[in-house]
Design a protein around this motif. Structure first.
Motif, short mmCIF file in Angstrom:
data_model
loop_
_atom_site.label_atom_id
_atom_site.label_comp_id
_atom_site.label_asym_id
_atom_site.label_seq_id
_atom_site.Cartn_x
_atom_site.Cartn_y
_atom_site.Cartn_z
N SER A 45 0.83 -1.21 0.00
CA SER A 45 0.00 0.00 0.00
C SER A 45 0.86 1.26 0.00
CB SER A 45 -0.92 0.01 1.23
OG SER A 45 -1.81 -1.07 1.16
N ASP A 64 1.47 -7.16 -10.31
CA ASP A 64 0.37 -6.20 -10.12
C ASP A 64 -0.94 -6.83 -10.58
OD1 ASP A 64 2.27 -4.22 -9.33
OD2 ASP A 64 2.67 -3.78 -11.44
N ALA A 67 -1.92 -9.65 -8.13
CA ALA A 67 -2.41 -9.11 -6.86
C ALA A 67 -3.81 -8.52 -7.01
CB ALA A 67 -1.44 -8.03 -6.34
N ALA A 68 -4.10 -8.02 -8.20
CA ALA A 68 -5.42 -7.44 -8.46
C ALA A 68 -6.43 -8.49 -8.92
CB ALA A 68 -5.30 -6.34 -9.52
N ARG A 88 -2.92 -9.68 -1.79
CA ARG A 88 -4.36 -9.51 -2.05
C ARG A 88 -5.12 -9.19 -0.76
NH1 ARG A 88 -5.80 -14.61 -6.12
NH2 ARG A 88 -4.96 -13.66 -8.03
N LEU A 91 -4.48 -5.32 0.37
CA LEU A 91 -4.81 -4.16 -0.46
C LEU A 91 -6.28 -3.78 -0.28
CD1 LEU A 91 -3.06 -4.99 -3.87
CD2 LEU A 91 -2.25 -3.48 -2.05
N GLN A 93 -9.87 -2.18 -1.79
CA GLN A 93 -10.52 -2.31 -3.09
C GLN A 93 -10.05 -1.19 -4.02
OE1 GLN A 93 -12.49 -4.92 -4.06
NE2 GLN A 93 -12.11 -3.99 -6.06
N GLU A 95 -7.14 0.39 -3.98
CA GLU A 95 -5.78 0.11 -4.46
C GLU A 95 -5.80 -0.98 -5.53
OE1 GLU A 95 -3.49 1.21 -0.27
OE2 GLU A 95 -4.28 -0.81 -0.59
N THR A 96 -6.64 -1.99 -5.33
CA THR A 96 -6.78 -3.07 -6.31
C THR A 96 -7.28 -2.51 -7.64
OG1 THR A 96 -7.23 -4.65 -4.56
CG2 THR A 96 -7.95 -5.27 -6.77
N ASP A 97 -8.27 -1.63 -7.58
CA ASP A 97 -8.82 -1.02 -8.80
C ASP A 97 -7.75 -0.20 -9.52
OD1 ASP A 97 -11.23 -2.17 -8.25
OD2 ASP A 97 -12.14 -0.37 -7.40
#
Ligand code: ZN
Length: 243
Positions: A45, A64, A67-68, A88, A91, A93, A95-97
């Motif tokens: 993060s 990346d 992880a997403a 996963r 992170l 949501q 940060e994932t986006d």
């Protein structure tokens, strides 16, 4: 203009901070992130926040994407897989986006950036031989291409489009630009060329030179965080030996 290219940060906050501090001493005009911001390290993060604050052009790497949730974990070895599953869980949501929205390739007037190769970038093949470099050169529409992924600094030279490229791993000095080149600056957060220092490079478009930089950082602190997070021991140990 002096352009900095850096990637394979792998959630290593200590290495990323050290590289950004070094860039200040190098009078950088702008910077470009070559992907794999997360995966392996303990500060995903924090590293995402820094890259977002820099607002520099960035491309997505395989870690990346994994992880997403865009890439299946069974494509990775057991250590990478454990780190992706850990990442996963850590992170948000949002940060994932943000990771999901990273493009695979970006083009600029005299260079392109991609994490793996211009040849099927979504397959994340390694440009670690002259054959793969030739495939990447065939897709190149700019004089230079900056890549990441192997964590080993290397330059491939295209002397003649019909011949196999040349390459060099001896990058402790400045390289004069001659013809088209594929440049891998090495890894910020998990070097694998037996030099544990963080790696990045600078393209000086006035001097037509590329300089490879190595920056010492607190490897013990980064490795300690990997251990404290319960990530595989190998991921801590390899930071200290650069392999
Ligand atoms: Zn990587």
């Amino acid at each position: 203009m002096r352009h900095a290219f850096f990637g394979d940060i792998h959630a290593n906050l200590e290495a990323l901070r050290a590289v950004l501090a070094d860039m200040i001493t190098q009078r950088i005009d702008d910077m470009y992130c070559l992907g794999d911001i997360v995966g392996y390290g303990a500060n995903p993060s924090e590293c995402i926040a820094i890259i977002r604050d820099l607002a520099c052009p960035a491309v997505g790497g395989n870690h990346d994407a994994a992880a997403a949730g865009k890439l299946a974990v069974d494509q990775f070895n057991e250590y990478a897989r454990a780190a992706i599953i850990w990442t996963r869980r850590h992170l948000s949501q949002e940060e994932t986006d943000w990771l999901l929205a990273l493009p695979l390739i970006r083009h600029f007037p005299d260079y392109s950036i991609v994490h793996s190769s211009l040849d099927d970038p979504g397959d994340f093949n390694y440009v670690d031989s002259v054959v793969e470099a030739a495939a990447c050169f065939r897709k190149m529409q700019r004089p230079l291409c900056f890549i990441g992924h192997s964590h080993v600094p290397v330059v491939f030279f295209e002397d003649e489009p019909q011949a196999l490229p040349r390459y060099t791993l001896s990058l402790d000095q400045t390289i004069q630009i001659e013809g088209r080149m594929i440049v891998n600056p090495g890894s910020v957060g998990q070097p694998r060329d037996e030099d544990p220092r963080a790696a990045y490079c600078i393209y000086d478009s006035d001097e037509m030179q590329i300089t490879f930089r190595r920056v010492s950082y607190d490897t013990a602190a980064a490795a300690g965080k990997v251990r404290a997070a319960g990530l595989p021991e190998l991921l801590a140990f390899r930071l200290e030996i650069g392999r």
